[in-house]
Scaffold this active site. Structure first.
Site, mmCIF file in Angstrom:
data_model
loop_
_atom_site.group_PDB
_atom_site.id
_atom_site.type_symbol
_atom_site.label_atom_id
_atom_site.label_comp_id
_atom_site.label_asym_id
_atom_site.label_seq_id
_atom_site.Cartn_x
_atom_site.Cartn_y
_atom_site.Cartn_z
ATOM 1 N N ASP A 27 1.129 -1.522 -0.165
ATOM 2 C CA ASP A 27 -0.247 -0.324 0.185
ATOM 3 C C ASP A 27 0.774 1.531 0.050
ATOM 4 O OD1 ASP A 27 -2.502 1.607 0.563
ATOM 5 O OD2 ASP A 27 -1.721 1.548 2.620
ATOM 6 N N ASP A 29 0.125 5.171 0.903
ATOM 7 C CA ASP A 29 -0.253 6.387 2.171
ATOM 8 C C ASP A 29 0.289 5.423 3.299
ATOM 9 O OD1 ASP A 29 -0.441 8.936 3.228
ATOM 10 O OD2 ASP A 29 -1.338 9.471 0.870
HETATM 11 MG MG LIG Z 1 -2.515 3.438 4.166
#
Ligand SMILES: [Mg+2]
Length: 346
Positions: A27, A29
């Site tokens: 992922d 962020d």
């Molecule tokens: Mg995230």
């Protein structure tokens, strides 16, 4: 499973989270960056992991193109090609292609990150329900407004069988100035007007994970995320091992309380620990008291009836958390039925 078979003579406690993994999916962020800036140790650790295995990036954020995400990652020091990034619009378009004829007109609610993908797949983009679109596709962009949501509502109410695909349903989106309403909130507005729900491509649904494995071709993927309710739940649904890294949204309190479907395989303080031995949790029963004691490294926690306390804090806070999660997840009692020592989660 594959790791144990590959390395039968190695004690389980000496394994690192990367052992036996041929594809790392991360992922963005909260894992690689926060806003524009890289998270400490992430670039170095992912670069090292990528020396011997494929690395791919997954994002639910539909407002940016894969090319602009790759550019951002490259600027942080992670040499990344456009094809290394799987976005929720890319997963959504694959769902859409199964629902409508090739070349059909699609009503798009969203920005460039979405229109680029819709056009790239050979569909015609419209912004008006009057064009009789074959489907509606909806993703976040900061300039989505009431008129866009109204057009989607008109199209979906006009024909209850008309497909509706959402890139993701994250309630919030982190932006430079703070937390703002995300695509889930905007999908919710349309839902209120049409009384049905979209097909969803992004995490925690499996389409985006399947798109990544289809593209990168791993047999033993490991997914790294910072949110239990999207990243870890999604990885579990997709049958992947997962890492929760505590550099983003979810922290100690959330992981201790994680429900059975949202529990990661590994909990890491930061990404350096990807390549460090992951000590196993040892469960014992105290012969005098009958209490359960769980030890990780030199940290141990104790369950006496419904009270969870710290026996030894040890010298690594992450080991204490791993011991506490192993104890709490394994004890069969719901978190609200336990009295947990505050030092374990605060
Ligand atoms: Mg995230």
């Amino acid at each position: 499973m594959a790791q144990a078979e590959d390395r039968p003579n190695e004690p389980v406690s000496e394994r690192t989270p990367l052992d036996g993994v041929d594809l790392v999916l991360a992922d963005l962020d909260g894992v690689v960056y926060t806003g524009d800036a890289a998270i400490e140790h992430a670039v170095m650790s992912l670069t090292a992991a990528g020396q011997t295995r494929r690395i791919g990036y997954l994002t639910n954020n539909a407002s940016r193109t894969a090319a602009s995400v790759a550019e951002h990652l490259t600027s942080l020091g992670l040499a990344t090609a456009e094809d290394d990034v799987v976005t929720s619009p890319q997963a959504a378009i694959r769902l859409l292609a199964d629902l409508i004829p090739a070349g059909a007109t699609v009503l798009v609610v969203g920005g460039e990150g979405l229109t680029t993908v819709v056009e790239g797949a050979g569909f015609v983009v419209t912004r008006s329900a009057l064009d009789q679109p074959a489907a509606v596709i909806q993703g976040f962009a900061p300039d989505v407004g009431w008129n866009d949501l109204a057009e989607a509502s008109f199209a979906l109410n006009d024909d209850p069988a008309r497909p509706w695909v959402a890139t993701n349903t994250d309630w919030t989106i982190p932006v430079a100035r703070g937390i703002a309403p995300g695509n889930g909130t905007l999908v919710g507005a349309v839902h209120n007007a049409v009384g049905r729900l979209p097909v969803v491509a992004g995490k925690p649904e499996v389409a985006i994970f399947e798109e990544a494995v289809r593209r990168f071709g791993g047999d033993t993927p490991l997914f790294i995320g910072d949110r239990l309710d999207t990243d870890i739940l999604g990885a579990n649904r997709a049958g992947m091992q997962s890492v929760l890294v505590l550099t983003g949204i979810d922290g100690r309190k959330q992981v201790l309380a994680a429900n059975a479907m949202s529990r990661p395989t590994f909990i890491l303080g930061d990404l350096r620990e990807l390549a460090e031995p992951y000590p196993s949790a040892v469960h014992t029963v105290d012969a005098n008291s009958g209490d359960t004691v769980v030890t990780v490294g030199n940290a141990s926690v104790r369950l006496a009836k419904t009270v969870v306390t710290v026996d030894r804090a040890g010298d690594r806070p992450i080991d204490l958390l791993r011991a506490a999660t192993s104890l709490i997840w394994g004890c069969g009692l719901p978190i609200y039925g336990l009295d947990v020592a505050p030092e374990l989660y605060s």
